[in-house]
Design an enzyme around this catalytic site. Structure first.
Site, PDB file in Angstrom:
ATOM      1  N   PHE A 111      -4.182   1.024   3.038  1.00 33.58           N
ATOM      2  CA  PHE A 111      -4.840   2.163   3.691  1.00 33.58           C
ATOM      3  C   PHE A 111      -5.599   3.059   2.711  1.00 33.58           C
ATOM      4  CE2 PHE A 111      -1.163   4.469   2.211  1.00 33.58           C
ATOM      5  CZ  PHE A 111      -1.496   5.809   2.230  1.00 33.58           C
ATOM      6  N   LYS A 112      -5.258   2.969   1.424  1.00 29.39           N
ATOM      7  CA  LYS A 112      -5.943   3.813   0.446  1.00 29.39           C
ATOM      8  C   LYS A 112      -7.452   3.534   0.425  1.00 29.39           C
ATOM      9  CE  LYS A 112      -1.910   5.387  -0.750  1.00 29.39           C
ATOM     10  NZ  LYS A 112      -1.128   5.248  -1.941  1.00 29.39           N
TER      11      LYS A 112
END
Length: 496
Positions: A111-112
């Site tokens: 998700f980063k």
């Protein structure tokens, strides 16, 4: 309306969004927060028709008010492009009675990527806006995902260098391989003989070291951060909660105005804070469900009102959440303290000096939006197996912590509000743990062989991010003790 930013710890002056992004951290050690949280100014029926990129503009323009429309759209279009393996950028997958928001379709399958694909563009635009002459050195501590995603974003971006510190024995083999094979003439990776909290604490210390700042300035450098302490990381994360809600409306799964719950597996508290900010903007969110692993410092905080980091640090199969000092919680503390920076600074000082702080009853009453719980290692593995058995859907260990906690929440409350679970990493990032949970024999097999087996089992194609690193040469092999991190930075930058 112009939105300005100020420190959680008392510096009264306000700065523009672009300056807050450039600085990363305030001079007093506080985190930048908006002076007020703006409201979403586009009706949901319009948002439901928009692409991810269009939604990103409508959300981010509310916070980044000193960026022109052209600048912001340029940043967005450069970030959310073919680096993502799906046009939707953040698709929803319905399984096991919830909607899994897949935030791992970017270059590093976590998700980063959602925020770190855009941060370099925001930062270089901010540097131009503020006539910055120095080269920007991105200094980052990672518990596994931020480091690779930040390097992928900043690799060979002119006017920047990026130095990433990670716990040498505290990340998965795939995570480590992703980092140590990173290309780019401006990228540096350093393993430390300590845990993530050691790395994060040392990075924060370097940001507040005036002597080091002067040495850097003399050499033509200045620090900034790609960690979730940077407001330029947090604002893009708000977008995907708004997009998820709009997607549910578009698909006819919910009606406009109907509330949803959001479940987030979290260690550093940034991803769930973004969901909280989305709620403050007017998104109809009922409960924010905070999911912890065995390092359950946040669960204990929501239960008791005391944040206590004085406990054993446990290495788990969800290493990105192996954190005892949740940096972003400070932004929530500031808000529930009524914007009282002095009170916030006192509590943070108490955490630094004594390892704990306790909030007031008034502050605790304002946490009603949140529910906290945790999953043990056994429960995490069981959740992966059960969801695969019931829905033929494979999730990673972090997402499994969230799904397991959601199950506990429903049992505790009987609340059947439609629920979005933040799926924060691809199962291929934690193949060994996932395959063990699914009952596979993993003895003597490396993570890449297991990835092939997982692909055959699930019918999901192996992501390009895994294929690429399979045979990639190791380019970074520096390892230092945590106290030697400043020396490593100076060595890398050629400062004697």
């Amino acid at each position: 309306m112009q939105v300005l930013y100020k420190s959680t710890r008392g510096k009264e002056e306000t700065v523009t969004a672009s300056m807050a992004i450039l600085k990363g951290l305030s001079e007093d050690g506080g985190l930048f927060v908006p002076t007020e949280i703006p409201k979403l100014d586009v009706p949901m029926d319009e948002l439901a028709k928009m692409s991810y990129q269009e939604t990103a503009y409508e959300v981010m323009k509310c916070f980044l008010t000193d960026f022109t429309e052209e600048e912001l759209k340029n940043c967005i279009n450069n970030a959310y492009d073919e680096k993502f393996d799906t046009k939707e950028i953040a698709p929803l997958h319905e399984a096991d009675g919830a909607y899994f928001l897949e935030l791992y379709h970017g270059a590093t399958i976590a998700f980063k990527d959602m925020a770190l694909s855009i941060l370099p563009h925001l930062m270089t635009t901010a540097a131009k806006k503020n006539q910055v002459k120095n080269e920007i050195v991105i200094l980052t501590a990672t518990s596994g995902d931020t480091g690779k995603a930040a390097m992928a974003g900043f690799a060979d971006v002119p006017g920047t260098k990026i130095i990433v510190f990670y716990p040498k024995h505290g990340v998965s083999p795939i995570q480590e391989k992703q980092m140590v094979t990173q290309k780019g003439n401006n990228t540096y990776v350093v393993g430390i003989t300590g845990n993530f909290d050691d790395a994060q604490t040392a990075v924060k210390k370097m940001f507040n070291d005036k002597e080091l700042e002067a040495e850097l300035d003399a050499a033509g450098y200045q620090f900034s951060s790609a960690n979730s302490i940077n407001i330029g990381r947090l604002v893009p994360q708000i977008v995907y909660y708004v997009y998820a809600y709009a997607s549910l409306v578009r698909q006819g799964k919910i009606k406009d105005g109907q509330e949803i719950n959001v479940v987030v597996p979290t260690g550093n508290f940034g991803n769930i804070l973004a969901a909280y900010y989305a709620k403050q903007m007017g998104l109809p969110v009922h409960k924010l469900i905070c999911a912890s692993n065995d390092n359950k410092v946040l669960y204990d905080f929501f239960r008791t009102g005391t944040y206590d980091r004085k406990r054993d640090f446990i290495l788990t199969t969800s290493p990105s959440m192996d954190i005892l000092i949740s940096s972003n919680l400070e932004r929530l503390i500031y808000r529930i303290a009524g914007g009282d920076a002095k009170k916030c600074a006192e509590l943070m000082q108490s955490l630094t000096a004594g390892g704990e702080y306790t909030i007031t009853e008034d502050m605790k009453a304002q946490l009603a939006d949140f529910y906290g719980n945790y999953c043990t290692e056994d429960e995490t593995a069981k959740t992966i197996a059960e969801i695969f058995k019931d829905s033929h859907y494979v999730i990673d260990t972090h997402t499994a912590v969230a799904a397991g906690v959601y199950d506990k929440y429903v049992k505790d409350t009987n609340d059947t509000t439609p629920t979005v679970i933040a799926s924060t990493a691809s199962p291929y990032k934690f193949t060994r743990s996932v395959m063990e949970a699914l009952g596979a024999d993993t003895d003597g097999k490396d993570d890449f062989a297991l990835a092939d087996e997982l692909s055959a089992l699930s019918g999901v194609k192996l992501p390009q991010a895994v294929e690429t690193i399979r045979t990639a040469p190791v380019l970074h092999n520096r390892v230092v003790d945590a106290p030697d991190m400043p020396k490593a930075v100076k060595d890398i930058l050629g400062i004697r």
